[in-house]
Design an enzyme around this catalytic site. Structure first.
Site, PDB file in Angstrom:
ATOM      1  N   SER A  60       0.824  -1.215   0.000  1.00 55.94           N
ATOM      2  CA  SER A  60       0.000   0.000   0.000  1.00 55.94           C
ATOM      3  C   SER A  60       0.860   1.268   0.000  1.00 55.94           C
ATOM      4  O   SER A  60       2.004   1.264   0.444  1.00 55.94           O
ATOM      5  CB  SER A  60      -0.904   0.033   1.228  1.00 55.94           C
ATOM      6  OG  SER A  60      -1.615  -1.168   1.358  1.00 55.94           O
TER       7      SER A  60
HETATM    8  N1  SAH Z   1      -0.612  -5.246   3.984  1.00 52.45           N
HETATM    9  C1  SAH Z   1       0.147  -5.491   2.769  1.00 52.45           C
HETATM   10  C2  SAH Z   1      -0.591  -5.079   1.519  1.00 52.45           C
HETATM   11  C3  SAH Z   1      -1.329  -6.209   1.052  1.00 52.45           C
HETATM   12  S1  SAH Z   1      -2.009  -6.222  -0.558  1.00 52.45           S
HETATM   13  C4  SAH Z   1       1.502  -4.861   2.807  1.00 52.45           C
HETATM   14  O1  SAH Z   1       1.827  -4.156   3.763  1.00 52.45           O
HETATM   15  O2  SAH Z   1       2.279  -5.094   1.885  1.00 52.45           O
HETATM   16  C5  SAH Z   1      -3.353  -7.276  -0.183  1.00 52.45           C
HETATM   17  C6  SAH Z   1      -3.010  -8.713   0.163  1.00 52.45           C
HETATM   18  O3  SAH Z   1      -4.223  -9.348   0.516  1.00 52.45           O
HETATM   19  C7  SAH Z   1      -2.422  -9.502  -1.001  1.00 52.45           C
HETATM   20  O4  SAH Z   1      -1.195 -10.058  -0.635  1.00 52.45           O
HETATM   21  C8  SAH Z   1      -3.484 -10.593  -1.246  1.00 52.45           C
HETATM   22  O5  SAH Z   1      -2.945 -11.826  -1.650  1.00 52.45           O
HETATM   23  C9  SAH Z   1      -4.155 -10.693   0.105  1.00 52.45           C
HETATM   24  N2  SAH Z   1      -5.496 -11.286   0.087  1.00 52.45           N
HETATM   25  C10 SAH Z   1      -6.468 -11.156  -0.839  1.00 52.45           C
HETATM   26  N3  SAH Z   1      -7.555 -11.874  -0.488  1.00 52.45           N
HETATM   27  C11 SAH Z   1      -7.260 -12.475   0.707  1.00 52.45           C
HETATM   28  C12 SAH Z   1      -7.983 -13.355   1.579  1.00 52.45           C
HETATM   29  N4  SAH Z   1      -9.207 -13.781   1.304  1.00 52.45           N
HETATM   30  N5  SAH Z   1      -7.359 -13.753   2.705  1.00 52.45           N
HETATM   31  C13 SAH Z   1      -6.100 -13.339   3.012  1.00 52.45           C
HETATM   32  N6  SAH Z   1      -5.370 -12.526   2.221  1.00 52.45           N
HETATM   33  C14 SAH Z   1      -5.951 -12.098   1.076  1.00 52.45           C
END
Ligand code: SAH
Length: 207
Positions: A60
């Site tokens: 993000s």
């Molecule tokens: N917090 C992260 C940003 C994550 S981007 C950081 O600091 O880098 C969003 C993430 O959510 C992705 O890695 C994606 O694979 C995950 N995601 C999407 N759907 C999900 C689900 N149902 N359960 C767990 N993770 C999920």
């Protein structure tokens, strides 16, 4: 070089936009965000936008990480659940500001990579589960705070159930664009307020 870039990011992107929580500002100024970004684009780590981290996912934008963290109002003793570990950057920020962080990631390769990185940086209070965040992480519930960094179309009931009485959840809700919502559980009731519009990758259903 990265320290200078990080200081400028903190001032120009985060303080100027109104993030005031001193603890949050201090930690954003300390955690080496560039180590959570793929090497080829590391020079962009402190820019004002999200970056690709592989598997079609993103880390993000710095301001959004700061804002969501501030909205959790962490004091230091909390047990926090994060959904969407991704690069592990948000998890590192949370680990600095709370007692324990439980983070769930649906893409196994990302979960393992972030776990390794967080260990190598010395974070001993972050625990990562490779699994479906719609289910939360029941074993360690209830949580004082929940942060969701991918976007569901509605607030998952399991996450509401795993939030402690008096606890707080920050979650983007919607499809293409989302509203960042703050959910507070008090007196057995759930109160929801809207913050700013945001754009996150979708929270996917288990494949
Ligand atoms: N917090 C992260 C940003 C994550 S981007 C950081 O600091 O880098 C969003 C993430 O959510 C992705 O890695 C994606 O694979 C995950 N995601 C999407 N759907 C999900 C689900 N149902 N359960 C767990 N993770 C999920």
């Amino acid at each position: 070089m990265y320290t200078v870039k990080r200081d400028i990011m903190l001032r120009e992107q985060i303080e100027k936009r109104g993030v005031r929580d001193e603890r949050v500002l201090k930690v954003i100024g300390k955690v080496p965000r560039h180590l959570f970004v793929p090497e080829e684009i590391r020079d962009k780590s402190y820019e004002d936008y999200p970056l690709p981290i592989g598997e079609n996912q993103t880390i993000s934008q710095p301001y959004i990480v700061a804002l969501m963290t501030e909205l959790l109002s962490l004091k230091g003793g909390e047990k926090v659940l994060e959904i969407g570990t991704g690069s592990g950057y948000q998890a590192a920020i949370l680990a600095e500001l709370s007692r324990e962080v439980y983070s769930v990631e649906i893409i196994d390769s990302l979960a393992r990579k972030s776990e390794k990185l967080l260990r190598s940086l010395g974070y001993k209070n972050v625990f990562i589960l490779s699994g479906d965040g719609y289910l939360g992480w029941r074993e360690h519930s209830p949580y004082d705070s929940i942060i969701v960094t991918c976007a569901p179309e509605a607030i998952p009931q399991d996450l509401i159930d795993q939030l402690k009485e008096g606890g707080r959840m920050v979650i983007p809700v919607g499809s293409m664009y989302q509203d960042l919502k703050v959910v507070v559980k008090s007196g057995g009731k759930v109160k929801i307020s809207d913050n700013i519009p945001v754009r996150f990758v979708p929270m996917v259903r288990d494949r």
